[in-house]
Design a protein around this motif. Sequence first.
Motif, PDB file in Angstrom:
ATOM      1  N   MET A   1       0.821  -1.203   0.000  1.00  0.00           N
ATOM      2  CA  MET A   1       0.000   0.000   0.000  1.00  0.00           C
ATOM      3  C   MET A   1       0.861   1.261   0.000  1.00  0.00           C
ATOM      4  N   SER A   2       1.991   1.210   0.720  1.00  0.00           N
ATOM      5  CA  SER A   2       2.813   2.407   0.810  1.00  0.00           C
ATOM      6  C   SER A   2       3.441   2.768  -0.530  1.00  0.00           C
ATOM      7  N   CYS A   3       3.478   1.808  -1.466  1.00  0.00           N
ATOM      8  CA  CYS A   3       4.016   2.100  -2.801  1.00  0.00           C
ATOM      9  C   CYS A   3       3.244   3.246  -3.455  1.00  0.00           C
ATOM     10  N   GLU A   4       1.946   3.326  -3.202  1.00  0.00           N
ATOM     11  CA  GLU A   4       1.140   4.405  -3.773  1.00  0.00           C
ATOM     12  C   GLU A   4       1.649   5.754  -3.310  1.00  0.00           C
ATOM     13  N   LYS A   5       2.002   5.823  -2.025  1.00  0.00           N
ATOM     14  CA  LYS A   5       2.508   7.082  -1.467  1.00  0.00           C
ATOM     15  C   LYS A   5       3.809   7.488  -2.153  1.00  0.00           C
ATOM     16  N   TYR A   6       4.684   6.510  -2.401  1.00  0.00           N
ATOM     17  CA  TYR A   6       6.018   6.847  -2.895  1.00  0.00           C
ATOM     18  C   TYR A   6       6.106   6.939  -4.419  1.00  0.00           C
ATOM     19  N   SER A   7       5.119   6.442  -5.101  1.00  0.00           N
ATOM     20  CA  SER A   7       5.213   6.471  -6.563  1.00  0.00           C
ATOM     21  C   SER A   7       5.283   7.903  -7.099  1.00  0.00           C
ATOM     22  N   GLY A   8       4.614   8.811  -6.398  1.00  0.00           N
ATOM     23  CA  GLY A   8       4.636  10.208  -6.832  1.00  0.00           C
ATOM     24  C   GLY A   8       5.961  10.907  -6.528  1.00  0.00           C
ATOM     25  N   TRP A   9       6.773  10.255  -5.674  1.00  0.00           N
ATOM     26  CA  TRP A   9       8.051  10.884  -5.318  1.00  0.00           C
ATOM     27  C   TRP A   9       9.179  10.449  -6.249  1.00  0.00           C
ATOM     28  N   GLY A  32      13.365  -2.027   0.899  1.00  0.00           N
ATOM     29  CA  GLY A  32      12.589  -3.243   1.107  1.00  0.00           C
ATOM     30  C   GLY A  32      11.538  -3.488   0.047  1.00  0.00           C
ATOM     31  N   CYS A  33      11.554  -2.680  -1.051  1.00  0.00           N
ATOM     32  CA  CYS A  33      10.524  -2.808  -2.085  1.00  0.00           C
ATOM     33  C   CYS A  33      11.188  -2.855  -3.463  1.00  0.00           C
ATOM     34  N   SER A  34      11.259  -4.030  -4.028  1.00  0.00           N
ATOM     35  CA  SER A  34      11.965  -4.174  -5.308  1.00  0.00           C
ATOM     36  C   SER A  34      11.243  -3.424  -6.432  1.00  0.00           C
ATOM     37  N   HIS A  35       9.925  -3.340  -6.349  1.00  0.00           N
ATOM     38  CA  HIS A  35       9.178  -2.642  -7.400  1.00  0.00           C
ATOM     39  C   HIS A  35       9.547  -1.157  -7.429  1.00  0.00           C
ATOM     40  N   CYS A  36       9.491  -0.491  -6.284  1.00  0.00           N
ATOM     41  CA  CYS A  36       9.819   0.944  -6.236  1.00  0.00           C
ATOM     42  C   CYS A  36      11.302   1.154  -6.550  1.00  0.00           C
ATOM     43  N   SER A  38      13.247  -0.630  -8.541  1.00  0.00           N
ATOM     44  CA  SER A  38      13.476  -0.744  -9.981  1.00  0.00           C
ATOM     45  C   SER A  38      12.838   0.419 -10.735  1.00  0.00           C
ATOM     46  N   GLU A  39      11.694   0.854 -10.250  1.00  0.00           N
ATOM     47  CA  GLU A  39      11.031   1.996 -10.890  1.00  0.00           C
ATOM     48  C   GLU A  39      11.892   3.263 -10.763  1.00  0.00           C
ATOM     49  N   TRP A  40      12.414   3.438  -9.569  1.00  0.00           N
ATOM     50  CA  TRP A  40      13.273   4.600  -9.295  1.00  0.00           C
ATOM     51  C   TRP A  40      14.495   4.588 -10.221  1.00  0.00           C
ATOM     52  N   GLU A  41      15.129   3.436 -10.284  1.00  0.00           N
ATOM     53  CA  GLU A  41      16.329   3.325 -11.124  1.00  0.00           C
ATOM     54  C   GLU A  41      15.987   3.516 -12.600  1.00  0.00           C
ATOM     55  N   MET A  42      14.842   2.995 -12.983  1.00  0.00           N
ATOM     56  CA  MET A  42      14.451   3.130 -14.380  1.00  0.00           C
ATOM     57  C   MET A  42      14.206   4.612 -14.732  1.00  0.00           C
TER      58      MET A  42
ATOM     59  N   LYS B 182       9.627  -1.153 -20.780  1.00  0.00           N
ATOM     60  CA  LYS B 182       9.166  -2.288 -19.979  1.00  0.00           C
ATOM     61  C   LYS B 182       9.947  -2.280 -18.682  1.00  0.00           C
ATOM     62  N   ASN B 183       9.224  -2.238 -17.589  1.00  0.00           N
ATOM     63  CA  ASN B 183       9.929  -2.224 -16.315  1.00  0.00           C
ATOM     64  C   ASN B 183      10.182  -3.652 -15.845  1.00  0.00           C
ATOM     65  N   THR B 184      11.441  -3.919 -15.550  1.00  0.00           N
ATOM     66  CA  THR B 184      11.802  -5.246 -15.041  1.00  0.00           C
ATOM     67  C   THR B 184      12.270  -5.083 -13.602  1.00  0.00           C
ATOM     68  N   PRO B 185      11.455  -5.549 -12.640  1.00  0.00           N
ATOM     69  CA  PRO B 185      11.855  -5.370 -11.246  1.00  0.00           C
ATOM     70  C   PRO B 185      13.236  -5.961 -10.982  1.00  0.00           C
ATOM     71  N   VAL B 186      14.028  -5.207 -10.228  1.00  0.00           N
ATOM     72  CA  VAL B 186      15.360  -5.692  -9.896  1.00  0.00           C
ATOM     73  C   VAL B 186      15.324  -6.399  -8.559  1.00  0.00           C
TER      74      VAL B 186
END
Lengths: 238, 187
Positions: A1-9, A32-36, A38-42, B182-186
């Motif tokens: 749930m907290s991913c929603e908060k951080y996605s805008g950052w 602790g969140c691989s999705h955020c 990887s998104e951040w790095e992308m 395409k986002n690939t989770p790391v």
Amino acid sequence: MSCEKYSGWLTGAALGALGDAEEAELRAHAAGCSHCRSEWEMIRALAAAVDRGVEAMVAGGPSPQFVARLRARIAEEPARSARPLVAFRRVGLATLAAAAVVVAILFVRTAGRERGPAEVAVVTLTNTGQQSAVSRTSSLEHPSVDGTALRGHRAAGARGRPDFFPAEVLVPKGQMAAALLLSEGVSTGRIDGGQLARLAERSAEPLDWRALDIQPLAAPSAGEEAVKAANADEGDRN
Amino acid sequence: MDALAASLPGTAVNQGAALAREFDACLADCPQLAYRVALGVLRNGADAEDVAQEAMLRAYRNFHRLRERAHFRGWIARTAWRLALDRLRAAGRREKRESAAAECVPEARIEDLVESHEFQRRLAGAMEALPEKLRQVMVLAAIEGYNTREVATLLEIPEGTVRSRMFLARKQLAESLRCLVKNTPVG
């Protein structure tokens, strides 16, 4: 749930625009969140790619023939007179001269009012529609320039002045037409620089009338002494 | 220098050798600035060179009024920008580019995408879609090595305004291109 908060950052963080406290909080979350993470790095990689892409878009320079081509085009330009620069200097000098005279006269007039009647000779610039306001004086009318009439008169300090006072200036030799135009420009908000320059060229010509008995004016810095002397003369006559 | 003065007959530049030397000095870097600004808008070298020529010719005609170097560079940059936009609009290319940028389907990982010609094409389309003020700051920043002070001097606006416009421009560009990746989770 907290991913929603951080996605805008994430975009702000990737572009280095996030505050220190928020970035620390985001880092803690991303640890602790691989999705955020990887998104951040992308997004960071994408922003860097955007910068490089825009740089590539504007990279390079004109051809080696650019300057030669420019010079050839310049050589084809029609010859123009150097007159504008000269005219500008003349306009500037005429304007400065007229402005200095106005300041000097206003100073004397103000001092005269404060200290009592002091006889000063003035030239009055007035629109034709205002002539009646000063017609009580023995005046000499000068041929009008662009609808403006010139009057010369002797005014005895504050005594007998009409209710309406047009601007009064003393104009250096040969600058009368330029001063008239300047006066008109001040009242209408429009100054024709070209015409002023042409008039300024007549500065070498003598005045065509000499009816005024102009008292020598003291420089502003010596104004106090001049007023004192005028007051003393007035006292002697009385 | 003197050769340039001799080649500039009958204008304010001929008012003196010093003025001719100043204009000559401007020829060292201003054509490149004008060219790059135009290229950022037109993305065509020949068109950009024509626009840079026109901007420099206008600068020559007005040089007697534009003697301060910092202001002169800004004047060149803004003039080249306006001329390039005029040329772009006249050619009717803007609509084509925007429609080309409309499709957006995730195709590749970011590492692969940024090297592709497709990315440059998409980026150019996204730049076209930016508001003019943001696009102008982005192009000038790229030319000036992302030095916000230089961009502020060229545009004669506060440095903070440049920074905020740059942030908005880069954010919008990144967001508009995000959908291509395409986002690939790391791990």
